[in-house]
Design a protein around this motif. Structure first.
Motif, PDB file in Angstrom:
ATOM      1  N   UNK A 323      21.800  30.197  11.551  1.00 23.23           N
ATOM      2  CA  UNK A 323      21.912  29.136  10.568  1.00 23.23           C
ATOM      3  C   UNK A 323      21.116  29.423   9.305  1.00 23.23           C
ATOM      4  N   UNK A 324      21.214  28.505   8.362  1.00 24.93           N
ATOM      5  CA  UNK A 324      20.451  28.605   7.121  1.00 24.93           C
ATOM      6  C   UNK A 324      19.148  27.842   7.338  1.00 24.93           C
ATOM      7  N   UNK A 352      23.720  30.549   1.608  1.00 27.00           N
ATOM      8  CA  UNK A 352      22.807  30.430   0.478  1.00 27.00           C
ATOM      9  C   UNK A 352      23.409  31.069  -0.765  1.00 27.00           C
ATOM     10  N   UNK A 353      23.374  30.335  -1.869  1.00 25.92           N
ATOM     11  CA  UNK A 353      23.785  30.861  -3.165  1.00 25.92           C
ATOM     12  C   UNK A 353      22.569  31.276  -3.980  1.00 25.92           C
ATOM     13  N   UNK A 354      21.566  30.406  -4.054  1.00 23.73           N
ATOM     14  CA  UNK A 354      20.339  30.709  -4.794  1.00 23.73           C
ATOM     15  C   UNK A 354      19.257  29.748  -4.336  1.00 23.73           C
ATOM     16  N   UNK A 355      17.995  30.153  -4.515  1.00 20.06           N
ATOM     17  CA  UNK A 355      16.886  29.268  -4.163  1.00 20.06           C
ATOM     18  C   UNK A 355      15.738  29.496  -5.127  1.00 20.06           C
ATOM     19  N   UNK A 367      23.477  25.681  -2.007  1.00 19.05           N
ATOM     20  CA  UNK A 367      24.209  26.184  -0.850  1.00 19.05           C
ATOM     21  C   UNK A 367      25.712  26.047  -1.060  1.00 19.05           C
ATOM     22  N   UNK A 368      26.442  26.926  -0.396  1.00 20.98           N
ATOM     23  CA  UNK A 368      27.898  26.893  -0.446  1.00 20.98           C
ATOM     24  C   UNK A 368      28.425  26.229   0.811  1.00 20.98           C
ATOM     25  N   UNK A 369      29.171  25.142   0.641  1.00 18.08           N
ATOM     26  CA  UNK A 369      29.836  24.457   1.735  1.00 18.08           C
ATOM     27  C   UNK A 369      31.336  24.732   1.649  1.00 18.08           C
ATOM     28  N   UNK A 370      32.095  24.146   2.527  1.00 15.57           N
ATOM     29  CA  UNK A 370      33.523  24.460   2.585  1.00 15.57           C
ATOM     30  C   UNK A 370      34.269  24.033   1.330  1.00 15.57           C
ATOM     31  N   UNK A 371      33.868  22.911   0.732  1.00 17.38           N
ATOM     32  CA  UNK A 371      34.637  22.394  -0.401  1.00 17.38           C
ATOM     33  C   UNK A 371      33.803  22.148  -1.647  1.00 17.38           C
ATOM     34  N   UNK A 372      32.514  22.485  -1.603  1.00 17.57           N
ATOM     35  CA  UNK A 372      31.652  22.217  -2.757  1.00 17.57           C
ATOM     36  C   UNK A 372      30.348  22.982  -2.624  1.00 17.57           C
ATOM     37  N   UNK A 373      29.573  22.957  -3.681  1.00 23.33           N
ATOM     38  CA  UNK A 373      28.214  23.474  -3.687  1.00 23.33           C
ATOM     39  C   UNK A 373      27.263  22.285  -3.630  1.00 23.33           C
TER      40      UNK A 373
END
Length: 384
Positions: A323-324, A352-355, A367-373
């Motif tokens: 997991x993240x 993870x996209x950026x932190x 974070x990247x989810x299925x339909x949105x950030x």
């Protein structure tokens, strides 16, 4: 003058909101701040396969700036998700939907441009940073481009300062807590950090050979070099910052003990010794302080990643395998842990996209989810 007053009033309102918003974040608790869509508008980011994880992020005084490298687009976003401004290269396909599209010539008028989008011809933007004035700095094609808080472009920074020659390959761009600018570079033979004041005046440069790292006395004493045995020092990362009134560069170095055949030089085994923090004076290159990264007696610290330095503390993260999720440790300059966070993103399949560690000392993750950030934040638990 009217424009200045209106902007000042807006900042006061935003500041009041941010104070009330951030004060509600409990230590160790997760909070979802805002969502962004997928796309190339002023409220979305294009996360295609080739551009995934190609986002840089910075945060200062409650205002986010997000660079989508593949789009050559920068969004300025409030902590509650409203896009305030956008810099974009129309040749890359992005365009504003809500923001007012303006030209550089519009900045000469007294009109309050409000929430704006401005076209900029970018080359290859790689990193961004902002200062306390919301000045935006963009590493683009081996120079650092500058935009004031209103979006107006100013003369670029090169090695000697404003209008200077191009940098070597830029590997990071930071604005320190005192608003100094630090440009980290690397070449085949050396690494370097160039420092400038907030006006773009050159201050100093620290250069060093990344192949020859210092070895702490305790490591050398416990693992002496001898025939068939030697210490390997591996520089994992470095971070310029302003600590205790000084410009410094913090090194994360991992040490290993190598056993080898003296006659042939063939490696027999390599065993980890530990990860260390080394604090270097940017003016003299002298080593000011060092300590091992240990969260427990059994912890070697090699799997801890240094991610930030704020308020004279150093932040490191250790990821979990599933997991993240992971742990964040906040070290003081004596190596004592004075803050800790166990975090986990609740969404299954999130990536993870950026932190970033914000200037408020909180952890933020896009974070990247299925339909949105989705932007999450955690307040790191203070240990007494």
């Amino acid at each position: 003058m009217k424009r200045f007053v209106s902007i000042l009033c807006l900042l006061v309102v935003v500041a009041d909101f941010l104070i009330s918003c951030h004060s509600s974040v409990e230590e160790g608790k997760i909070q979802a701040l805002f969502d962004l869509g997928y796309g190339r508008s002023d409220s979305s980011i294009d996360i295609s396969i080739q551009n995934k994880n190609s986002v840089d992020i910075c945060l200062r005084k409650g205002i986010f700036h997000l660079l989508s490298r593949g789009e050559a687009k920068i969004l300025r976003i409030s902590s509650y998700g409203q896009t305030l401004a956008m810099w974009y290269d129309p040749k890359k396909g992005s365009a504003p939907l809500v923001l007012k599209d303006v030209q550089m010539s519009d900045f000469s008028s007294e009109e309050d441009l409000g929430r704006f989008a401005i076209q900029v011809s970018f080359n290859d933007p790689g990193y961004i940073a902002t200062d306390s004035r919301q000045m935006l700095y963009v590493a683009d094609a081996q120079v650092v481009r500058r935009f004031d808080s209103d979006g107006r472009e100013l003369p670029f920074l090169g090695q000697e300062g404003i209008g200077g020659i191009r940098f070597p390959v830029i590997t990071a761009l930071d604005v320190l807590s005192n608003d100094d600018i630090a440009v980290s570079c690397a070449s085949e033979s050396e690494k370097a950090v160039y420092f400038y004041d907030r006006n773009g005046t050159f201050l100093q440069v620290l250069k060093w050979d990344g192949q020859h790292m210092p070895v702490p006395v305790s490591v050398a004493e416990n693992h002496p070099n001898a025939s068939g045995s030697r210490i390997i020092a591996s520089l994992e990362s470095f971070l310029p910052c302003f600590l205790n009134g000084k410009r410094v560069v913090i090194l994360k170095i991992n040490y290993y003990s190598e056993k080898y055949d003296p006659s042939s030089g063939v490696t027999i085994s390599i065993e980890p010794i530990g990860g260390w923090i080394m604090v270097t004076d940017a003016s003299s290159g002298a080593f000011l302080n060092s300590f091992p990264l240990q969260s427990s007696l059994e912890d070697l610290g090699i799997d801890q990643q240094m991610i930030a330095a704020q308020s004279n503390d150093i932040f490191c993260i250790r990821w979990r395998d599933v997991g993240l999720a992971g742990e964040v440790f906040r070290f003081n300059q004596q190596g004592r842990i004075n803050g800790k966070l166990d975090f986990q993103v609740p969404d299954d399949g999130a990536s993870l996209i950026a932190m970033i560690i914000g200037d408020d000392g909180n952890l933020y993750m896009l974070t990247q989810l299925s339909s949105k950030l989705r932007m999450y934040t955690w307040k790191i638990l203070t240990l007494r």
